[in-house]
Design an enzyme around this catalytic site. Structure first.
Site, PDB file in Angstrom:
ATOM      1  N   SER A   1       0.782  -1.275  -0.056  1.00  0.00           N
ATOM      2  CA  SER A   1      -0.067   0.182   0.045  1.00  0.00           C
ATOM      3  C   SER A   1       0.909   1.211  -0.022  1.00  0.00           C
ATOM      4  O   SER A   1       1.890   1.081   0.312  1.00  0.00           O
ATOM      5  CB  SER A   1      -0.958   0.141   1.140  1.00  0.00           C
ATOM      6  OG  SER A   1      -1.467   1.371   1.310  1.00  0.00           O
TER       7      SER A   1
ATOM      8  N   TYR B   1      -2.152  -1.253  10.605  1.00  0.00           N
ATOM      9  CA  TYR B   1      -1.990  -1.399   8.946  1.00  0.00           C
ATOM     10  C   TYR B   1      -0.792  -0.713   8.448  1.00  0.00           C
ATOM     11  O   TYR B   1      -0.276  -1.425   7.716  1.00  0.00           O
ATOM     12  CB  TYR B   1      -3.366  -0.793   8.385  1.00  0.00           C
ATOM     13  CG  TYR B   1      -3.493  -0.673   7.137  1.00  0.00           C
ATOM     14  CD1 TYR B   1      -3.954  -2.218   6.687  1.00  0.00           C
ATOM     15  CD2 TYR B   1      -3.164   0.096   6.139  1.00  0.00           C
ATOM     16  CE1 TYR B   1      -3.999  -2.354   5.166  1.00  0.00           C
ATOM     17  CE2 TYR B   1      -3.534   0.012   4.797  1.00  0.00           C
ATOM     18  CZ  TYR B   1      -3.785  -1.458   4.274  1.00  0.00           C
ATOM     19  OH  TYR B   1      -3.934  -1.310   2.932  1.00  0.00           O
TER      20      TYR B   1
HETATM   21  N1  LIG Z   1      -8.807  -0.496  -0.795  1.00  0.00           N
HETATM   22  C1  LIG Z   1      -7.785   0.284  -0.765  1.00  0.00           C
HETATM   23  O1  LIG Z   1      -8.107   1.401  -0.774  1.00  0.00           O
HETATM   24  C2  LIG Z   1      -6.331  -0.259  -0.714  1.00  0.00           C
HETATM   25  C3  LIG Z   1      -5.441   0.419  -0.777  1.00  0.00           C
HETATM   26  C4  LIG Z   1      -4.077  -0.065  -0.751  1.00  0.00           C
HETATM   27  C5  LIG Z   1      -3.736  -1.352  -0.646  1.00  0.00           C
HETATM   28  N2  LIG Z   1      -5.005  -2.202  -0.336  1.00  0.00           N
HETATM   29  C6  LIG Z   1      -4.717  -3.587  -0.245  1.00  0.00           C
HETATM   30  O2  LIG Z   1      -5.149  -4.270  -1.290  1.00  0.00           O
HETATM   31  C7  LIG Z   1      -5.645  -5.654  -0.947  1.00  0.00           C
HETATM   32  C8  LIG Z   1      -7.126  -6.061  -1.241  1.00  0.00           C
HETATM   33  O3  LIG Z   1      -7.919  -5.141  -0.443  1.00  0.00           O
HETATM   34  P1  LIG Z   1      -9.401  -4.719  -0.893  1.00  0.00           P
HETATM   35  O4  LIG Z   1      -9.404  -3.267  -0.766  1.00  0.00           O
HETATM   36  O5  LIG Z   1      -9.643  -5.285  -1.936  1.00  0.00           O
HETATM   37  O6  LIG Z   1      -9.997  -5.207   0.444  1.00  0.00           O
HETATM   38  P2  LIG Z   1     -11.284  -6.235   0.540  1.00  0.00           P
HETATM   39  O7  LIG Z   1     -12.412  -6.230  -0.439  1.00  0.00           O
HETATM   40  O8  LIG Z   1     -11.857  -6.326   2.010  1.00  0.00           O
HETATM   41  O9  LIG Z   1     -10.695  -7.750   0.363  1.00  0.00           O
HETATM   42  C9  LIG Z   1      -9.805  -8.350   1.052  1.00  0.00           C
HETATM   43  C10 LIG Z   1      -9.729  -9.919   0.749  1.00  0.00           C
HETATM   44  O10 LIG Z   1      -8.669 -10.331   1.418  1.00  0.00           O
HETATM   45  C11 LIG Z   1      -9.288 -11.655   1.949  1.00  0.00           C
HETATM   46  N3  LIG Z   1      -8.787 -11.958   3.385  1.00  0.00           N
HETATM   47  C12 LIG Z   1      -9.008 -11.083   4.381  1.00  0.00           C
HETATM   48  N4  LIG Z   1      -8.275 -11.686   5.234  1.00  0.00           N
HETATM   49  C13 LIG Z   1      -8.113 -13.290   5.018  1.00  0.00           C
HETATM   50  C14 LIG Z   1      -7.533 -14.113   5.826  1.00  0.00           C
HETATM   51  N5  LIG Z   1      -7.331 -14.156   6.886  1.00  0.00           N
HETATM   52  N6  LIG Z   1      -7.226 -15.229   5.005  1.00  0.00           N
HETATM   53  C15 LIG Z   1      -7.693 -15.219   3.624  1.00  0.00           C
HETATM   54  N7  LIG Z   1      -8.416 -14.188   2.890  1.00  0.00           N
HETATM   55  C16 LIG Z   1      -8.524 -13.148   3.651  1.00  0.00           C
HETATM   56  C17 LIG Z   1     -10.992 -11.271   1.782  1.00  0.00           C
HETATM   57  O11 LIG Z   1     -11.615 -12.522   1.771  1.00  0.00           O
HETATM   58  P3  LIG Z   1     -12.534 -13.193   3.111  1.00  0.00           P
HETATM   59  O12 LIG Z   1     -12.913 -12.299   4.038  1.00  0.00           O
HETATM   60  O13 LIG Z   1     -13.461 -14.103   2.389  1.00  0.00           O
HETATM   61  O14 LIG Z   1     -11.273 -14.254   3.302  1.00  0.00           O
HETATM   62  C18 LIG Z   1     -11.133 -10.554   0.739  1.00  0.00           C
HETATM   63  O15 LIG Z   1     -11.168 -11.383  -0.403  1.00  0.00           O
HETATM   64  C19 LIG Z   1      -5.234  -5.639   0.524  1.00  0.00           C
HETATM   65  O16 LIG Z   1      -4.058  -6.173   0.777  1.00  0.00           O
HETATM   66  C20 LIG Z   1      -5.492  -4.222   0.938  1.00  0.00           C
HETATM   67  O17 LIG Z   1      -4.392  -4.030   2.162  1.00  0.00           O
HETATM   68  C21 LIG Z   1      -6.235  -1.583  -0.372  1.00  0.00           C
END
Ligand SMILES: NC(=O)c1ccc[n+]([C@@H]2O[C@H](COP(=O)([O-])OP(=O)(O)OC[C@H]3O[C@@H](n4cnc5c(N)ncnc54)[C@H](OP(=O)(O)O)[C@@H]3O)[C@@H](O)[C@H]2O)c1
Length: 254
Positions: free
Chosen positions: A142, A155
């Site tokens: 991130s 985080y």
């Molecule tokens: N959205 C943003 O603004 C942003 C910005 C920078 C970086 N990111 C990064 O991008 C990545 C994806 O995030 P997102 O925004 O798409 O969030 P999201 O919609 O909340 O997706 C998170 C995903 O991770 C899975 N997950 C969470 N805990 C898990 C575990 N213990 N084991 C297996 N799967 C797990 C969830 O699936 P289940 O709950 O079904 O397991 C879900 O599929 C993350 O690493 C996040 O930190 C996001």
């Protein structure tokens, strides 16, 4: 690099960025291994996209913060497809916390998912990648990896750890022709950010973020970071002396 005929593993494929990556890759004629805890969401996604797809799918329930579940999911992936070419380690967890509600369990979940969730997968992938002398590991970190933001200390620290860990791997694994790509998104509209009640500058749709990530992997970029304005500002903020950063952060300007 192109995705045709490749075996691609995506963790955190049930929602958000991981789901959008899966949708794009479903049209690239590859073999997709989709990982998350909510298997019903993964199966629902596959039944929705598979009719309009030239890819094969395997969905696996796995908590990436549990080493034994990762070991088991890796075994099942190899039983089905024989190898993994590209692993997109995207599963992530974020929750803001007030000082009055300080709780170390949240740190365990955050680091368990965002850091150990990568480390356990890399442990499984490396022996075969090193033997074959190829493979791609794409870690989703991130732009929040370079300063401690108020309320998001766990985080930010977990993403700093992920970025530094990936950088070390990139250097170390170059001699084995293993490519390590670090992805640093700004704000992306997903269930993770839907919970936030603060202003998120330049927030982008998850489809667009996934498209940028796929194009970046195809170009074999070392670091994929976006959007430009947020990259620029976070770099500047990263250079600020601690005192100045803290002054603005306390006034909630940063
Ligand atoms: N959205 C943003 O603004 C942003 C910005 C920078 C970086 N990111 C990064 O991008 C990545 C994806 O995030 P997102 O925004 O798409 O969030 P999201 O919609 O909340 O997706 C998170 C995903 O991770 C899975 N997950 C969470 N805990 C898990 C575990 N213990 N084991 C297996 N799967 C797990 C969830 O699936 P289940 O709950 O079904 O397991 C879900 O599929 C993350 O690493 C996040 O930190 C996001």
């Amino acid at each position: 690099m192109n995705f045709q005929n490749k075996v691609v593993l995506i963790t955190g494929a049930s929602t958000g960025i991981g789901k959008e990556l899966s949708i794009i890759l479903s049209k690239r004629n590859c073999k997709l291994i989709l990982i998350a805890r909510r298997i019903e969401l993964l199966d629902g996604l596959v039944s929705k996209i598979s009719h309009n797809s030239n890819s094969e799918f395997l969905t696996l329930k796995c908590d990436v913060s549990k080493k034994e579940e990762v070991t088991e999911a890796y075994k099942k992936s190899i039983d089905k497809f024989g190898k993994i070419d590209i692993a997109i380690l995207n599963a992530g967890f974020a929750e803001n916390m007030k000082a009055e509600e300080y709780n170390s369990e949240l740190a365990e979940t955050t680091f368990g998912t965002n850091v150990f969730g990568m480390i356990y997968w890399v442990e499984q992938l490396l022996p075969e990648f090193i033997k074959r002398r190829n493979g791609f590991i794409v870690g989703i970190s991130s732009l929040a990896d370079n300063r401690g933001f108020s309320g998001s200390g766990f985080y930010c620290a977990s993403k700093a750890a992920a970025s530094v860990y990936l950088e070390g791997l990139r250097v170390e694994l170059a001699e084995f022709n293993i490519k390590i790509i670090t992805v640093k998104p700004g704000f992306v509209k997903t269930p993770m950010t839907d919970k936030n009640d603060f202003y998120m500058p330049f927030i982008m749709e998850a489809t667009k973020a996934a498209d940028i990530i796929i194009k970046g992997i195809e170009k074999e970029k070392r670091i994929i970071q976006f959007p430009f304005a947020v990259v620029f500002v976070t770099k500047l903020v990263g250079f600020l002396p601690g005192k100045i950063y803290e002054f603005f952060a306390k006034k909630k300007i940063l």
